[in-house]
Design an enzyme around this catalytic site. Structure first.
Site, mmCIF file in Angstrom:
data_model
loop_
_atom_site.group_PDB
_atom_site.id
_atom_site.type_symbol
_atom_site.label_atom_id
_atom_site.label_comp_id
_atom_site.label_asym_id
_atom_site.label_seq_id
_atom_site.Cartn_x
_atom_site.Cartn_y
_atom_site.Cartn_z
ATOM 1 N N ASP A 60 0.870 -1.187 0.000
ATOM 2 C CA ASP A 60 0.000 0.000 0.000
ATOM 3 C C ASP A 60 0.896 1.222 0.000
ATOM 4 O OD1 ASP A 60 -2.054 1.984 0.573
ATOM 5 O OD2 ASP A 60 -3.283 0.327 1.308
ATOM 6 N N ASN A 68 -10.556 7.367 6.735
ATOM 7 C CA ASN A 68 -10.388 5.902 6.624
ATOM 8 C C ASN A 68 -10.864 5.172 7.878
ATOM 9 O OD1 ASN A 68 -7.071 6.312 5.165
ATOM 10 N ND2 ASN A 68 -9.042 6.321 4.148
ATOM 11 N N LEU A 69 -10.849 5.859 9.023
ATOM 12 C CA LEU A 69 -10.946 5.156 10.308
ATOM 13 C C LEU A 69 -12.325 4.552 10.562
ATOM 14 C CD1 LEU A 69 -8.895 7.579 12.585
ATOM 15 C CD2 LEU A 69 -8.100 5.654 11.205
ATOM 16 N N GLN A 70 -13.331 5.013 9.833
ATOM 17 C CA GLN A 70 -14.695 4.496 9.971
ATOM 18 C C GLN A 70 -14.784 3.026 9.555
ATOM 19 O OE1 GLN A 70 -15.695 4.189 6.674
ATOM 20 N NE2 GLN A 70 -17.930 4.270 6.550
ATOM 21 N N ARG A 71 -13.798 2.520 8.816
ATOM 22 C CA ARG A 71 -13.842 1.118 8.355
ATOM 23 C C ARG A 71 -12.489 0.427 8.376
ATOM 24 N NH1 ARG A 71 -13.588 4.743 4.654
ATOM 25 N NH2 ARG A 71 -12.310 4.534 2.790
ATOM 26 N N LYS A 84 0.211 3.608 5.682
ATOM 27 C CA LYS A 84 -0.694 2.550 6.130
ATOM 28 C C LYS A 84 0.053 1.249 6.435
ATOM 29 C CE LYS A 84 -5.031 4.003 4.042
ATOM 30 N NZ LYS A 84 -6.080 3.697 3.055
ATOM 31 N N ASP A 128 -8.932 -0.999 -3.967
ATOM 32 C CA ASP A 128 -10.166 -0.241 -4.154
ATOM 33 C C ASP A 128 -10.297 0.315 -5.562
ATOM 34 O OD1 ASP A 128 -8.179 1.612 -4.172
ATOM 35 O OD2 ASP A 128 -8.982 2.870 -2.562
ATOM 36 N N CYS A 186 -15.760 4.609 -2.835
ATOM 37 C CA CYS A 186 -16.176 4.821 -1.446
ATOM 38 C C CYS A 186 -16.279 6.314 -1.148
ATOM 39 C CB CYS A 186 -15.175 4.179 -0.489
ATOM 40 S SG CYS A 186 -15.234 2.383 -0.508
ATOM 41 N N CYS A 333 -20.073 7.457 -30.184
ATOM 42 C CA CYS A 333 -21.457 7.937 -30.139
ATOM 43 C C CYS A 333 -21.489 9.128 -29.197
ATOM 44 C CB CYS A 333 -22.412 6.815 -29.716
ATOM 45 S SG CYS A 333 -22.094 6.165 -28.067
#
Ligand SMILES: [Zn+2]
Length: 376
Positions: A60, A68-71, A84, A128, A186, A333
């Protein structure tokens, strides 16, 4: 052998039918590479380290951000601003002294993917973005390294084990990379942290199964989760004999990353069975004499046109109209939907047709903003 502390630490594994001492030894000897130390990588890495996997590699190039910290539960408030991979390594080594963590603070690229993945027994894709997924897919298929993958959007998730040689690879099932406007990230669409956690935990489950040889790995099956409806479905997915990555005609010497992110400075991007070209690259191709077909309706051409484009409305083209000579044609198109149909139809008839990604909207944005029709 396990020492007394390890016997206690892994006691619930040692009595687990199918896993036991032999499985625990296999976990200790295993080397797993995680691409992405984010929402999916966090629970996967935590559970694998806790399970006694001996070596974890983390790829990473990102820094921990407050959003980021919410998940991304491997990182804490005090880690904001740190790489990270460093933050994740500290959390994992605090969890257990039994894990060795190799940090790769870099982005996975066509130049380093094979070398990085070749050093591991298994790769987990918790990235991601679509270009990275395509790279992991191509490199792991080339190396015959099992590829455990998940992706999450909002409240939904998907998970599978791609195993070139045994089952379909990622590219067999997802030959087309969506453009960024087709799938919200996200950052744009939002994502529930616990949904990422559920899929990330399952990444660890499939990895433990593969490493220890227990159960039925999710090869040839796609797990589809809808958090709002509280459903988990399993869809059978099949290998495609003509897959550009793992099929019999795949070229093992072909450079990785032939599929690239929109806007990257490449001449062409071949996306699955439907090759595409960016508007910017089209400009150079037209200057060199390329044939361009405009499949919009006559009335639409009053607004803006790409100079030199040959008008062939989609219905005429599907009806067999071929008012051009030459082997290769580019098709555009308005925004890309009709040209995609046209390219598929032409290619099915053996014509080397290429899709202009984003249609004239992309042309007007990237190449010719002056061509915008003036507003009354
Ligand atoms: Zn394939």
């Amino acid at each position: 052998m396990l020492d007394a502390t390890q016997r206690a630490r892994y006691a619930r594994h040692l009595i687990l039918p199918g896993l036991g001492l032999d499985g625990q030894r296999r976990l200790r000897g295993a080397r797993v590479l995680l691409v992405g130390a984010g929402g999916l990588g966090s629970p996967a890495a935590l559970y694998l380290a806790a399970a006694g996997v001996g070596t974890l590699g983390l790829v990473d190039d990102d820094l921990v951000d407050l959003t980021n910290l919410q998940r991304q539960i491997i990182h804490g408030q005090g880690d904001v601003g740190r790489p990270k991979v460093d933050s994740a390594r500290d959390t994992l080594t605090r969890l257990t002294p039994d894990v060795t963590v190799h940090t790769h603070p870099t982005r996975l690229t066509a130049a380093n993917a094979l070398d990085l993945i070749a050093d591991y027994d298994l790769v987990i894709d918790g990235s991601d973005n679509f270009p990275t997924r395509a790279l992991v897919s191509q490199a792991s298929a080339r190396l015959l390294v099992p590829h455990v993958w998940a992706s999450v959007s909002q409240y939904q998730g998907q998970l599978s084990v791609w195993s070139a040689g045994e089952g379909p690879c990622y590219h067999c099932v997802f030959p087309q990379q969506p453009t960024p406007d087709q799938v919200p990230s996200c950052a744009v669409g939002g994502v529930l942290g616990a949904t990422v956690g559920a899929l990330g935990s399952l990444l660890a489950v499939e990895t433990v199964k593969l490493l220890t040889g227990i159960g039925e790995p999710l090869i040839g099956r796609l797990l589809v989760h809808d958090g709002l409806a509280a459903t988990w479905d399993v869809v059978t997915v099949r290998r495609r004999p003509d897959c550009a990555v793992c099929g019999s005609g795949a070229d093992p010497t072909r450079a990785l990353g032939a599929t690239t992110a929109p806007g990257e400075p490449t001449a062409y991007a071949s996306v699955g069975e439907r090759p595409t070209v960016t508007a910017r690259d089209l400009a150079g191709l037209l200057a060199a004499g390329a044939t361009l077909i405009d499949v919009r309706e006559p009335g639409e051409r009053d607004g803006a046109t790409i100079p030199g484009a040959l008008p062939v409305p989609l219905a005429d083209l599907l009806g067999g109209a071929r008012p051009w000579s030459g082997d290769r044609v580019y098709v555009h198109c308005h925004s890309g939907a009709r040209s995609a149909r046209a390219v598929d139809a032409l290619r099915a008839n053996g014509i080397d047709a290429w899709d202009v990604r984003g249609g004239i909207l992309a042309w007007l944005t990237e190449v010719d903003p002056e061509g915008m029709p003036s507003r009354p």
